[in-house]
Enzyme design. Structure first.
Site, PDB file in Angstrom:
ATOM      1  N   ARG A   1      10.247 -13.275  -2.918  1.00  0.00           N
ATOM      2  CA  ARG A   1      11.788 -12.722  -2.469  1.00  0.00           C
ATOM      3  C   ARG A   1      12.543 -11.807  -3.296  1.00  0.00           C
ATOM      4  NH1 ARG A   1      14.343 -17.693   0.310  1.00  0.00           N
ATOM      5  NH2 ARG A   1      15.222 -16.325   1.713  1.00  0.00           N
TER       6      ARG A   1
ATOM      7  N   GLN B   1      11.429  -6.843   0.028  1.00  0.00           N
ATOM      8  CA  GLN B   1      12.543  -7.239   1.066  1.00  0.00           C
ATOM      9  C   GLN B   1      12.484  -6.775   2.342  1.00  0.00           C
ATOM     10  OE1 GLN B   1      16.351  -6.388  -1.318  1.00  0.00           O
ATOM     11  NE2 GLN B   1      15.932  -7.556  -2.834  1.00  0.00           N
TER      12      GLN B   1
ATOM     13  N   ASP C   1      10.947  -9.858   3.986  1.00  0.00           N
ATOM     14  CA  ASP C   1      11.328 -11.237   3.819  1.00  0.00           C
ATOM     15  C   ASP C   1      11.761 -11.751   5.033  1.00  0.00           C
ATOM     16  OD1 ASP C   1      12.649 -13.498   3.042  1.00  0.00           O
ATOM     17  OD2 ASP C   1      13.912 -12.440   1.246  1.00  0.00           O
TER      18      ASP C   1
ATOM     19  N   SER D   1      14.543 -14.739   5.010  1.00  0.00           N
ATOM     20  CA  SER D   1      15.834 -14.394   4.894  1.00  0.00           C
ATOM     21  C   SER D   1      16.385 -13.533   6.250  1.00  0.00           C
ATOM     22  CB  SER D   1      16.241 -13.105   3.745  1.00  0.00           C
ATOM     23  OG  SER D   1      16.258 -13.520   2.475  1.00  0.00           O
TER      24      SER D   1
ATOM     25  N   TYR E   1      16.638 -20.522  -6.448  1.00  0.00           N
ATOM     26  CA  TYR E   1      16.877 -21.503  -5.577  1.00  0.00           C
ATOM     27  C   TYR E   1      17.292 -22.854  -6.568  1.00  0.00           C
ATOM     28  CZ  TYR E   1      13.465 -19.506  -2.486  1.00  0.00           C
ATOM     29  OH  TYR E   1      12.920 -18.794  -1.565  1.00  0.00           O
TER      30      TYR E   1
HETATM   31  P1  NAD Z   1      17.638 -22.368   0.524  1.00  0.00           P
HETATM   32  O1  NAD Z   1      17.436 -22.137   1.929  1.00  0.00           O
HETATM   33  O2  NAD Z   1      16.558 -22.691  -0.315  1.00  0.00           O
HETATM   34  O3  NAD Z   1      18.803 -23.267   0.194  1.00  0.00           O
HETATM   35  C1  NAD Z   1      20.214 -22.861   0.835  1.00  0.00           C
HETATM   36  C2  NAD Z   1      21.393 -23.145  -0.171  1.00  0.00           C
HETATM   37  O4  NAD Z   1      21.407 -24.616  -0.371  1.00  0.00           O
HETATM   38  C3  NAD Z   1      20.966 -22.577  -1.657  1.00  0.00           C
HETATM   39  O5  NAD Z   1      21.924 -21.642  -2.005  1.00  0.00           O
HETATM   40  C4  NAD Z   1      20.813 -23.751  -2.547  1.00  0.00           C
HETATM   41  O6  NAD Z   1      21.520 -23.614  -3.772  1.00  0.00           O
HETATM   42  C5  NAD Z   1      21.712 -24.697  -1.677  1.00  0.00           C
HETATM   43  N1  NAD Z   1      21.688 -26.280  -2.110  1.00  0.00           N
HETATM   44  C6  NAD Z   1      20.463 -26.899  -2.476  1.00  0.00           C
HETATM   45  N2  NAD Z   1      20.826 -28.255  -2.812  1.00  0.00           N
HETATM   46  C7  NAD Z   1      22.101 -28.230  -2.772  1.00  0.00           C
HETATM   47  C8  NAD Z   1      23.329 -29.518  -3.004  1.00  0.00           C
HETATM   48  N3  NAD Z   1      22.796 -30.751  -3.403  1.00  0.00           N
HETATM   49  N4  NAD Z   1      24.346 -29.258  -2.742  1.00  0.00           N
HETATM   50  C9  NAD Z   1      24.904 -27.894  -2.473  1.00  0.00           C
HETATM   51  N5  NAD Z   1      24.015 -26.955  -2.070  1.00  0.00           N
HETATM   52  C10 NAD Z   1      22.837 -26.978  -2.307  1.00  0.00           C
HETATM   53  O7  NAD Z   1      18.192 -20.899   0.143  1.00  0.00           O
HETATM   54  P2  NAD Z   1      17.992 -19.303   0.479  1.00  0.00           P
HETATM   55  O8  NAD Z   1      18.819 -19.092   1.273  1.00  0.00           O
HETATM   56  O9  NAD Z   1      16.426 -19.471   0.792  1.00  0.00           O
HETATM   57  O10 NAD Z   1      18.026 -18.612  -0.773  1.00  0.00           O
HETATM   58  C11 NAD Z   1      17.484 -19.227  -2.093  1.00  0.00           C
HETATM   59  C12 NAD Z   1      17.818 -18.065  -3.065  1.00  0.00           C
HETATM   60  O11 NAD Z   1      16.880 -16.939  -2.759  1.00  0.00           O
HETATM   61  C13 NAD Z   1      19.211 -17.441  -3.284  1.00  0.00           C
HETATM   62  O12 NAD Z   1      19.457 -17.444  -4.827  1.00  0.00           O
HETATM   63  C14 NAD Z   1      18.980 -16.182  -2.772  1.00  0.00           C
HETATM   64  O13 NAD Z   1      20.127 -15.469  -3.119  1.00  0.00           O
HETATM   65  C15 NAD Z   1      17.728 -15.855  -3.159  1.00  0.00           C
HETATM   66  N6  NAD Z   1      17.215 -14.653  -2.441  1.00  0.00           N
HETATM   67  C16 NAD Z   1      17.091 -13.606  -2.933  1.00  0.00           C
HETATM   68  C17 NAD Z   1      16.649 -12.376  -2.335  1.00  0.00           C
HETATM   69  C18 NAD Z   1      16.556 -11.143  -3.127  1.00  0.00           C
HETATM   70  O14 NAD Z   1      16.573 -11.078  -4.310  1.00  0.00           O
HETATM   71  N7  NAD Z   1      16.160 -10.218  -2.339  1.00  0.00           N
HETATM   72  C19 NAD Z   1      16.364 -12.714  -1.099  1.00  0.00           C
HETATM   73  C20 NAD Z   1      16.432 -13.653  -0.343  1.00  0.00           C
HETATM   74  C21 NAD Z   1      16.952 -14.838  -1.282  1.00  0.00           C
END
Ligand code: NAD
Length: 393
Positions: free
Chosen positions: A131, A137, A140, A143, A238
Site C-alpha cells: 500500500r 496506489q 489499493d 483503501s 499500521y
Molecule cells: P487499519 O484499518 O489497519 O486501522 C485503522 C486505524 O486504527 C489505524 O490508524 C490504527 O493506528 C488505529 N488503531 C489500531 N489500534 C488502535 C487503538 N488501540 N486505539 C486507537 N486506534 C487504533 O488502518 P488503515 O486505514 O488500513 O491504514 C493503515 C496505515 O496504512 C495508515 O498509516 C495509512 O496512512 C497507511 N496507508 C498508506 C497508504 C499509502 O501510502 N498510499 C495507503 C493506504 C494506507
C-alpha cells in the site's frame, strides 16, 4: 511494410456475480470493460453480475462485454475477477491454469489457498498490494473500500441519531451540534472525520499513532490527547497491538471521553489480530440515552465495542444504539464498485503481458499479490499459517 504477427490470443477476463450473502458489489463496471477491451482483453460477464449495483446486463454489452451463464463463464475465462473469495461451489468450478483475482483474505482463510494451489489455480489477492508503493496506489482496494465505509458509517450513524448533527438556530429554538468521536484515524477514520464535519458535527478523533494528529486536525477534528502518551506505530504505517498496561491506562481515560459523546464511530484495526476493544461495557454505561455507537471493526472476531454484535443493531438498557454492520461498502454498491473496478483493472493491466499473466516473484507488485501459482503456495505468510502449530514457534 510488414506488420508483426500477433502470436497470442487475447486474455479472457470473466466477471462473476457475487454469491456471498448481502454482497451487492461487482468487480468490474462498464467503464472498466471499455478500458480492458481497449487494452486487447476480452471480457465476459456472468448474467446479472451487476444487478446488486444497479448495472443491467445491457450496459455491459454496450461497453463491449459478452454476457454469459455461470457455467460458460468458468469454462471460458482465463482470469476470474471478483470481490469476495469464492464460495465452495465456485471454488470447485475453478480449474487448473485459471486465475482468480479478488479480496481473497488469504490470511483469514489459508485453507482455501491450499485448496486453490492443489487445484492448480492461481490466486491473486488485492489485499496483499504493497500500500505504500506509489505506483500501486491505484490498485489499493483496501483503501478505496475503507473510504466508502468511513463515509457510509457517518451517514448511518446520523440516520440512527435522533437529533441534528449541525448547530441549528430556528424560531422553535436552538439545536446543539452533535459531539462525534472517531476512534482510529486510518483511511476509514479520516473519511469519517471529513463526512461528520461536512454534516456540521463537532468532531474529536483519537489514534495510537501520533502522526495521525496532524491529519485529523487538517480535516477539522480535535485530536484527543490522553495523559498516558502511547506511540504504537507499527510496521508499514499500521498500529501494533498495545501491551496490557498501555491498554488499561488508555481505557480508563478513553471511558471518560466516550461518556460525553453523542456519536462514537470506531474504525481501529491491528493487522492479523482481533480488533482492539476501545469502547467497553462501562464506557457504554456512561453514555447518555439516544447516543449512537457505530462499530466498523465488528466481525465474527469481535469488534471495537465490547457490546457490539456483528451484523446486528442493539439498543442497550440505557438506550444507547450500537450498530455493527459487517460489510459497509456493499451497502453503497454503485460507488464502491466503481472504485473497486478501477483498482482491479489497474492491477490486471499491470500483470497481463503478451497474452498471459506475468507473475514474476521478484516484481514488487506481482510478487506479494500472487498467493498461489503453478500448484504451489507462494505466500510465506500463508505457508506459515498452514504449518502445524508446533512448527510455527
Ligand atoms: P487499519 O484499518 O489497519 O486501522 C485503522 C486505524 O486504527 C489505524 O490508524 C490504527 O493506528 C488505529 N488503531 C489500531 N489500534 C488502535 C487503538 N488501540 N486505539 C486507537 N486506534 C487504533 O488502518 P488503515 O486505514 O488500513 O491504514 C493503515 C496505515 O496504512 C495508515 O498509516 C495509512 O496512512 C497507511 N496507508 C498508506 C497508504 C499509502 O501510502 N498510499 C495507503 C493506504 C494506507
Amino acid at each position: 511494410m510488414t506488420t508483426r504477427p500477433i502470436d497470442f490470443r487475447p486474455v479472457i477476463v470473466g466477471v462473476v456475480r457475487e454469491t456471498a450473502p448481502g454482497e451487492r458489489r461487482v468487480a468490474i463496471v462498464p467503464d472498466s470493460v471499455a478500458q480492458l477491451t481497449k487494452a486487447g482483453l476480452e471480457v465476459v460477464v456472468e448474467q446479472g453480475a451487476g444487478v446488486g449495483a444497479m448495472i443491467p446486463d445491457s450496459a455491459y454489452e454496450a461497453a463491449g462485454a459478452k454476457v454469459v451463464s455461470r457455467d460458460d463463464l468458468y469454462k471460458s475465462a482465463d482470469v476470474v475477477l471478483r470481490i469476495q473469495k469464492p464460495s465452495d461451489d465456485e471454488t470447485k468450478r475453478l480449474r487448473k491454469g485459471q486465475a482468480v483475482i479478488g479480496l481473497l483474505q488469504p490470511l483469514l482463510d489459508p485453507k482455501l489457498m491450499e485448496r486453490l494451489a492443489g487445484a492448480g489455480v492461481t490466486a491473486i489477492s488485492l489485499d496483499a498490494i504493497p500500500r505504500t508503493l506509489s505506483r500501486a496506489q491505484t490498485m489499493d482496494a483496501l483503501s478505496s473500500q475503507a473510504n466508502v465505509g468511513g463515509y457510509k458509517a457517518v451517514v448511518m450513524a446520523a440516520e440512527a441519531f435522533g437529533r441534528y448533527f449541525p448547530l441549528l438556530t430556528t424560531a422553535a429554538g436552538t439545536a446543539k451540534p452533535a459531539n462525534v468521536l472517531i476512534l482510529g484515524i486510518g483511511v476509514a477514520g479520516l473519511q469519517a472525520i471529513g463526512t461528520a464535519r461536512r454534516l456540521g458535527a463537532v468532531v474529536r478523533a483519537y489514534d495510537v499513532r501520533p502522526e495521525t494528529r496532524e491529519q485529523a486536525e487538517s480535516l477539522g477534528a480535535q485530536f484527543v490527547t490522553l495523559k498516558t502518551q502511547i506511540d504504537a506505530t507499527g510496521a508499514g504505517g499500521y498500529a501494533r497491538e498495545l501491551t496490557p498496561e498501555e491498554r488499561a491506562s488508555q481505557q480508563a481515560e478513553l471511558n471518560e471521553v466516550i461518556g460525553g459523546m453523542d456519536v462514537v464511530i470506531t474504525t481501529a484495526q491491528v493487522p492479523g489480530r482481533k480488533p482492539p476493544v476501545l469502547v467497553t461495557k462501562d464506557a457504554v454505561a456512561k453514555m447518555k440515552p439516544g447516543s449512537v455507537i457505530l462499530d466498523m471493526a465488528a466481525s465474527a472476531l469481535g469488534g471495537n465495542c465490547e457490546l457490539s454484535k456483528a451484523g446486528e443493531d442493539v439498543v442497550t438498557d440505557n438506550l444507547v444504539s450500537i450498530i455493527a454492520p459487517e460489510n459497509l461498502p456493499a451497502t453503497m454498491p454503485i460507488g464502491a464498485s466503481q472504485f473497486y473496478a478501477r483498482n482491479i483493472s489497474a492491477l490486471l493491466l499491470q500483470l497481463v503481458q503478451e497474452g498471459a499473466l506475468n507473475l514474476d516473484p521478484a516484481d514488487e507488485i506481482a510478487g506479494p499479490v500472487t498467493i498461489t501459482h503453478g500448484g504451489e503456495i507462494r505466500s510465506e505468510a500463508v505457508k506459515k499459517l498452514l504449518q502445524p502449530a508446533e512448527a510455527k514457534s
